[in-house]
Design a protein around this motif. Structure first.
Motif, mmCIF file in Angstrom:
data_model
loop_
_atom_site.group_PDB
_atom_site.id
_atom_site.type_symbol
_atom_site.label_atom_id
_atom_site.label_comp_id
_atom_site.label_asym_id
_atom_site.label_seq_id
_atom_site.Cartn_x
_atom_site.Cartn_y
_atom_site.Cartn_z
ATOM 1 N N PHE A 245 0.839 -1.201 0.000
ATOM 2 C CA PHE A 245 0.000 0.000 0.000
ATOM 3 C C PHE A 245 0.872 1.249 0.000
ATOM 4 C CE2 PHE A 245 -2.912 -2.943 2.497
ATOM 5 C CZ PHE A 245 -3.653 -3.263 1.375
ATOM 6 N N PRO A 246 0.282 2.394 -0.385
ATOM 7 C CA PRO A 246 1.037 3.644 -0.255
ATOM 8 C C PRO A 246 1.394 3.888 1.208
ATOM 9 C CG PRO A 246 -1.005 3.990 -1.470
ATOM 10 C CD PRO A 246 -1.032 2.596 -0.980
ATOM 11 N N VAL A 247 2.480 4.628 1.454
ATOM 12 C CA VAL A 247 2.967 4.788 2.828
ATOM 13 C C VAL A 247 1.950 5.535 3.694
ATOM 14 C CG1 VAL A 247 4.855 5.638 4.230
ATOM 15 C CG2 VAL A 247 5.303 4.812 1.940
ATOM 16 N N ASP A 248 1.236 6.490 3.085
ATOM 17 C CA ASP A 248 0.260 7.235 3.893
ATOM 18 C C ASP A 248 -1.033 6.442 4.097
ATOM 19 O OD1 ASP A 248 -0.612 7.263 1.361
ATOM 20 O OD2 ASP A 248 -0.648 9.431 1.076
ATOM 21 N N MET A 249 -1.073 5.212 3.569
ATOM 22 C CA MET A 249 -2.207 4.297 3.758
ATOM 23 C C MET A 249 -3.504 4.821 3.148
ATOM 24 S SD MET A 249 -1.101 1.645 4.985
ATOM 25 C CE MET A 249 -1.357 0.480 6.272
ATOM 26 N N ASN A 250 -3.421 5.760 2.182
ATOM 27 C CA ASN A 250 -4.615 6.153 1.447
ATOM 28 C C ASN A 250 -4.814 5.161 0.318
ATOM 29 O OD1 ASN A 250 -5.586 8.373 2.782
ATOM 30 N ND2 ASN A 250 -4.118 9.753 1.780
ATOM 31 N N ILE A 251 -5.637 4.151 0.574
ATOM 32 C CA ILE A 251 -5.731 3.062 -0.392
ATOM 33 C C ILE A 251 -6.776 3.394 -1.438
ATOM 34 C CG2 ILE A 251 -6.211 0.623 -0.674
ATOM 35 C CD1 ILE A 251 -5.341 0.585 2.444
ATOM 36 N N ASP A 252 -6.326 3.428 -2.679
ATOM 37 C CA ASP A 252 -7.238 3.664 -3.799
ATOM 38 C C ASP A 252 -7.983 2.368 -4.086
ATOM 39 O OD1 ASP A 252 -8.480 4.221 -6.099
ATOM 40 O OD2 ASP A 252 -6.695 4.735 -7.262
#
Lengths: 184, 141
Positions: free
Chosen positions: B64-71
């Motif tokens: 996942f992206p590091v900021d955990m904003n999962i698309d």
């Protein structure tokens, strides 16, 4: 494009494997096995398994090559002329391969998103791990947390292998020295 | 046998071909180090086969992206086979090292690591043992 990359990597793998089969210099064989592992690591990257790729590159191409070179230095450098060609191994291999290929006929297509492997546990892990564990890398989250016991078991296996290796060749140097003294 | 079926299964067949080359090295070559190398080829092909089951078309690595904003529109490949194969790679190196240690010991005992030479020495030893034990038993054994 992806298929093309796969096919190129695969043909390089086959050439390497056949070269391993044909070569008689063990040094070349061991080095080619390192090459084989690196090519596999590349293939793992195209299959989205980046964690597996770098483990394979480090362990398969690194450590196991070093271990094999060490063994080679302690034993022999060349393979003897291969024994006479016999059909039995070839037949066994052909039959096994045919049976395995027959087994794949029922399998879902490569990359299909609706195959049974993708439907059950994997989606749960992907959905839950951000809130459960909060580690960006799902593979790490599963390895260290959901399946931590597997990893513990793996450690036990490595420990057992270590003990086995030490018992087998741990006192090699001492025995060698004793032999030399005995010879004198 | 449509084209689609062949393309969908080609990967599996390619890995089976590699697997069988490794298998052939194990059964047809007499040198023990080469047998171990063949076993490694076989093993890594099985790993690739397993990983290819987890691949999803158009997917990406399950990170996942590091900021955990999962698309929600991004497709991730199946992480479970990756985990299992990570474990298997490490176990594989453990068994390989054990095999190599055995080879070193065999070389120390027999002076060779070629299978047919070792079999020859073994049968000679067996014959000697039979003859000595046979005479002690009055030639009946």
């Amino acid at each position: 494009m992806e298929l093309f990359i796969n096919l190129v990597l695969f043909s390089m793998l086959v050439v390497t494997a056949v070269a391993i089969l044909k070569m008689r210099h063990l040094f070349a064989v061991v080095m080619l096995s390192g090459v084989f592992s690196l090519l596999c690591a590349l293939l793992f990257v195209t299959l989205d398994a980046v964690d597996v790729a770098f483990t394979e590159a480090a362990v398969g191409a690194g450590i196991s090559t070093v271990l094999m070179l060490g063994t080679m230095a302690l034993t022999a450098r060349n393979e003897k002329m291969p024994r006479d060609f016999s059909f039995i191994p070839l037949a066994v291999v052909m039959i096994t391969g045919a049976v395995l290929i027959y087994g794949t006929l029922d399998m879902p297509d490569f990359g299909s998103a609706t195959s049974p492997a993708q439907l059950h546990l994997a989606t749960e892990y992907l959905k839950q791990s951000p809130s459960d564990i909060g580690v960006p890398n799902v593979v790490t989250a599963i390895l260290a947390s959901y399946r931590g016991y597997d990893t513990l078991g793996e450690t036990v296996v490595v420990f057992t292998a270590c003990v086995g290796v030490l018992m087998l060749i741990g006192n090699l140097a001492r025995r060698r020295r004793k032999d030399e003294e005995g010879a004198e | 046998m449509t084209m689609e079926f062949i393309l969908g299964h080609l990967n599996y067949w390619l890995f089976i071909v590699l697997m069988m080359i490794g298998f052939y090295i194990v059964v047809a070559r007499g040198n023990y180090i080469k047998k171990i190398v063949g076993l490694n080829v076989f093993q890594v092909s099985v790993f690739m086969f397993y990983i290819s089951i987890g691949k999803v078309e158009g997917g990406t690595a399950p990170i996942f992206p590091v900021d955990m904003n999962i698309d929600p529109n991004v497709i991730y490949s199946n992480p479970l086979p990756h985990v299992l194969i990570l474990t298997a790679i490490v176990v594989g190196i453990a068994t390989t090292s054990l095999g190599l240690a055995l080879i070193v010991r065999i070389r120390e005992e027999f002076g060779t690591i070629e299978e047919d030479e070792i079999l020859e020495i073994e049968s000679k030893l067996q014959l000697e043992e039979n003859s000595t034990e046979g005479s002690s038993m009055g030639g009946r054994a």
